[in-house]
Design a protein around this motif. Structure first.
Motif, PDB file in Angstrom:
ATOM      1  N   ASP A  13       0.828  -1.200   0.000  1.00 37.17           N
ATOM      2  CA  ASP A  13       0.000   0.000   0.000  1.00 37.17           C
ATOM      3  C   ASP A  13       0.865   1.255   0.000  1.00 37.17           C
ATOM      4  OD1 ASP A  13      -2.941   0.982   0.421  1.00 37.17           O
ATOM      5  OD2 ASP A  13      -1.746   2.155   1.832  1.00 37.17           O
ATOM      6  N   ARG A  49       0.953   4.292  -2.862  1.00 38.07           N
ATOM      7  CA  ARG A  49       0.696   5.691  -2.501  1.00 38.07           C
ATOM      8  C   ARG A  49       1.918   6.587  -2.722  1.00 38.07           C
ATOM      9  NH1 ARG A  49      -4.054   6.159   0.609  1.00 38.07           N
ATOM     10  NH2 ARG A  49      -4.969   4.105   1.006  1.00 38.07           N
ATOM     11  N   ALA A  88       5.120   8.922   5.682  1.00 39.45           N
ATOM     12  CA  ALA A  88       4.195   8.078   6.432  1.00 39.45           C
ATOM     13  C   ALA A  88       4.889   7.597   7.701  1.00 39.45           C
ATOM     14  CB  ALA A  88       3.734   6.886   5.599  1.00 39.45           C
ATOM     15  N   GLN A 108       0.103   7.485  18.029  1.00 40.34           N
ATOM     16  CA  GLN A 108      -0.652   8.123  16.955  1.00 40.34           C
ATOM     17  C   GLN A 108      -1.341   9.396  17.419  1.00 40.34           C
ATOM     18  OE1 GLN A 108      -2.851   5.426  14.568  1.00 40.34           O
ATOM     19  NE2 GLN A 108      -3.900   7.014  13.400  1.00 40.34           N
ATOM     20  N   GLY A 165       0.818  13.348   7.694  1.00 39.23           N
ATOM     21  CA  GLY A 165       1.040  12.229   6.783  1.00 39.23           C
ATOM     22  C   GLY A 165       0.198  11.014   7.127  1.00 39.23           C
ATOM     23  N   GLN A 166       0.339   9.972   6.300  1.00 38.92           N
ATOM     24  CA  GLN A 166      -0.420   8.743   6.503  1.00 38.92           C
ATOM     25  C   GLN A 166       0.172   7.936   7.654  1.00 38.92           C
ATOM     26  OE1 GLN A 166      -3.308   7.436   4.912  1.00 38.92           O
ATOM     27  NE2 GLN A 166      -3.087   6.101   6.693  1.00 38.92           N
ATOM     28  N   TYR A 197       0.177   4.238   9.564  1.00 40.38           N
ATOM     29  CA  TYR A 197      -0.133   2.811   9.471  1.00 40.38           C
ATOM     30  C   TYR A 197      -0.006   2.177  10.852  1.00 40.38           C
ATOM     31  CZ  TYR A 197       0.404   3.209   4.376  1.00 40.38           C
ATOM     32  OH  TYR A 197       0.271   3.553   3.052  1.00 40.38           O
ATOM     33  N   GLY A 230      -8.648   7.511   9.408  1.00 38.42           N
ATOM     34  CA  GLY A 230      -7.802   7.344   8.234  1.00 38.42           C
ATOM     35  C   GLY A 230      -6.651   6.376   8.414  1.00 38.42           C
ATOM     36  N   THR A 231      -6.493   5.819   9.623  1.00 32.91           N
ATOM     37  CA  THR A 231      -5.447   4.820   9.867  1.00 32.91           C
ATOM     38  C   THR A 231      -5.594   3.655   8.897  1.00 32.91           C
ATOM     39  OG1 THR A 231      -5.479   5.348  12.227  1.00 32.91           O
ATOM     40  CG2 THR A 231      -4.455   3.264  11.588  1.00 32.91           C
ATOM     41  N   ILE A 232      -4.473   3.105   8.464  1.00 31.19           N
ATOM     42  CA  ILE A 232      -4.485   1.909   7.618  1.00 31.19           C
ATOM     43  C   ILE A 232      -3.748   0.793   8.355  1.00 31.19           C
ATOM     44  CG2 ILE A 232      -3.655   0.872   5.466  1.00 31.19           C
ATOM     45  CD1 ILE A 232      -3.960   3.614   4.150  1.00 31.19           C
ATOM     46  N   THR A 274      -9.118   0.224   6.863  1.00 34.87           N
ATOM     47  CA  THR A 274      -8.902   1.619   7.264  1.00 34.87           C
ATOM     48  C   THR A 274      -9.957   2.019   8.285  1.00 34.87           C
ATOM     49  OG1 THR A 274      -8.550   3.870   6.444  1.00 34.87           O
ATOM     50  CG2 THR A 274     -10.350   2.617   5.436  1.00 34.87           C
TER      51      THR A 274
END
Length: 387
Positions: A154, A158, A218, A232, A242-243, A245, A265-267, A376
């Motif tokens: 992923d 991205r 990320a 987090q 940023g993203q 995870y 929005g966490t993956i 997500t």
């Protein structure tokens, strides 16, 4: 003379009858279960302890007795509980302990006593690399590399080029750091910050600022249970955009409640249980997971965390293996425990709540891609991540 001829016949008949009577042919199968149902990782241990009541109490016509113990999240207490189950209770197998450090600390005792251990923990270090001691351990959760590969795919999609990492300062976080470092190198990503923290820490301001200053595209948080939340939320409070995870260690509903909007929005990659309503009916684990969830909700009035399912799956593995071991020896013997270990290692295509187990001498976790889903957080709920 007649008495001498009849006596052996009577003795033989009585012995044969006693062997045929229910409950006399074999001793009960005794399974010890060590959970951290109190202490810092209780969010992991409570659903595991609760799941014992849902596991089979009879396998192949043989009664199964579960002996639960709580280690209070303390690795030293795990050792004491483990030795008690082996020395005093003389169990045939042990499920647990809950935590990765706890499990790492008892492997030698499983090996020395020849007792199969089914570890419902995150770190792959309990079974990898395979050794003479670890051949007695079977892991009921997905190995880190299986989950990490999905996350890395992923990230590549991205366009992530730089990655920040923060993990627990224990076997769980350290193994994740090792796995991600290798994957990052393979895919041309640069890890620009790598921080550690203790599960019981109450502040992560310093670690967060170091990651923030590195400006990664990320960040991956590698922490189990409630300890996955603070890294987090700290980054969110410090303005990181940023993203983010997470690993399968965060796969529990309290993560959503504790994190609130800050974890939106966490993956993560984790069990299908989190999004079972969105999973196709053809998935071999869906019906089994749905049944477990429904039975748990009926008994406890709430949806179980995937951590509980890791203990439940241990019961399914034993349900498959015990009848095979009984062909070799009686429960309560060293020969039975060895046969049980051998049978567990030969498990093939066993669908369970988390995925499908295919064990080999080299792989004592046995999951493939059917044991993970990319997920997500959307509107405060777990949702399948779709392209």
């Amino acid at each position: 003379m007649l008495l001498k001829k009849v006596a052996p016949f009577l003795l033989s008949s009585v012995f044969g009858l006693s062997q045929a009577l229910p409950g006399t042919a074999l001793a009960d199968v005794k399974i010890g279960v060590i959970t951290s149902s109190t202490g810092p990782i209780a969010l992991v241990g409570i659903p595991q302890k609760n799941s014992i009541a849902l596991m089979p109490t009879e396998i192949g016509g043989q009664k199964v007795k579960y002996i639960p113990l709580d280690d209070g999240s303390d690795p030293t207490a795990s050792v004491k509980a483990f030795k008690k189950l082996i020395d005093e209770e003389q169990v045939d197998a042990i499920i647990g302990p809950s935590g990765s450090p706890n499990a790492m600390g008892v492997i030698q005792f499983a090996a020395e006593s020849g007792t199969p251990m089914l570890a419902p923990v995150g770190t792959a270090a309990v079974v990898l690399p395979m050794t003479e001691q670890k051949k007695w351990v079977f892991k009921t959760t997905q190995n880190d590399d299986l989950i990490a590969a999905a996350l890395m795919d992923d990230m590549v999609k991205r366009g992530v080029k730089t990655l920040g990492f923060v993990g627990t300062a224990d076997p769980y976080g350290e193994n994740w750091a090792k796995v991600m470092s290798g994957l990052a190198e393979q895919h041309g990503l640069k890890i620009v910050a790598s921080e550690r923290f203790q599960r019981q820490d109450t502040s992560m301001t310093g670690q967060g600022l170091k990651i923030l200053m590195a400006k990664p595209d990320a960040v991956l948080v590698a922490a189990p249970g409630s300890s996955s939340v603070m890294p987090q939320t700290t980054l969110a409070d410090q303005g990181y955009k940023g993203q983010i995870y997470q690993t399968h260690g965060a796969a529990l509903d309290p993560f959503l409640k504790l994190g609130g909007k800050k974890v939106e929005g966490t993956i993560l990659a984790a069990s299908l249980m989190l999004v079972i309503g969105e999973v196709d009916d053809s998935h071999p684990s869906k019906a089994i997971a749905a049944d477990y969830i429904e039975r748990y909700k009926e008994m406890y009035g709430e949806t179980p965390a995937t951590f509980g399912a890791n203990v439940y799956d241990a019961g399914l593995l034993l349900e498959r293996a015990i009848p095979e071991a009984e062909k070799v020896a009686q429960p309560g013997t060293a020969e039975f425990r060895a046969a049980l270990r051998d049978a567990l290692e030969k498990t093939q295509e066993l669908a369970a709540t988390q995925g499908v187990y295919n064990m080999t001498p080299e792989d004592h976790s046995g999951f493939d891609e059917r044991g993970r889903e990319l997920i997500t957080v959307k509107n405060g709920q777990w949702t399948l991540l779709k392209d």
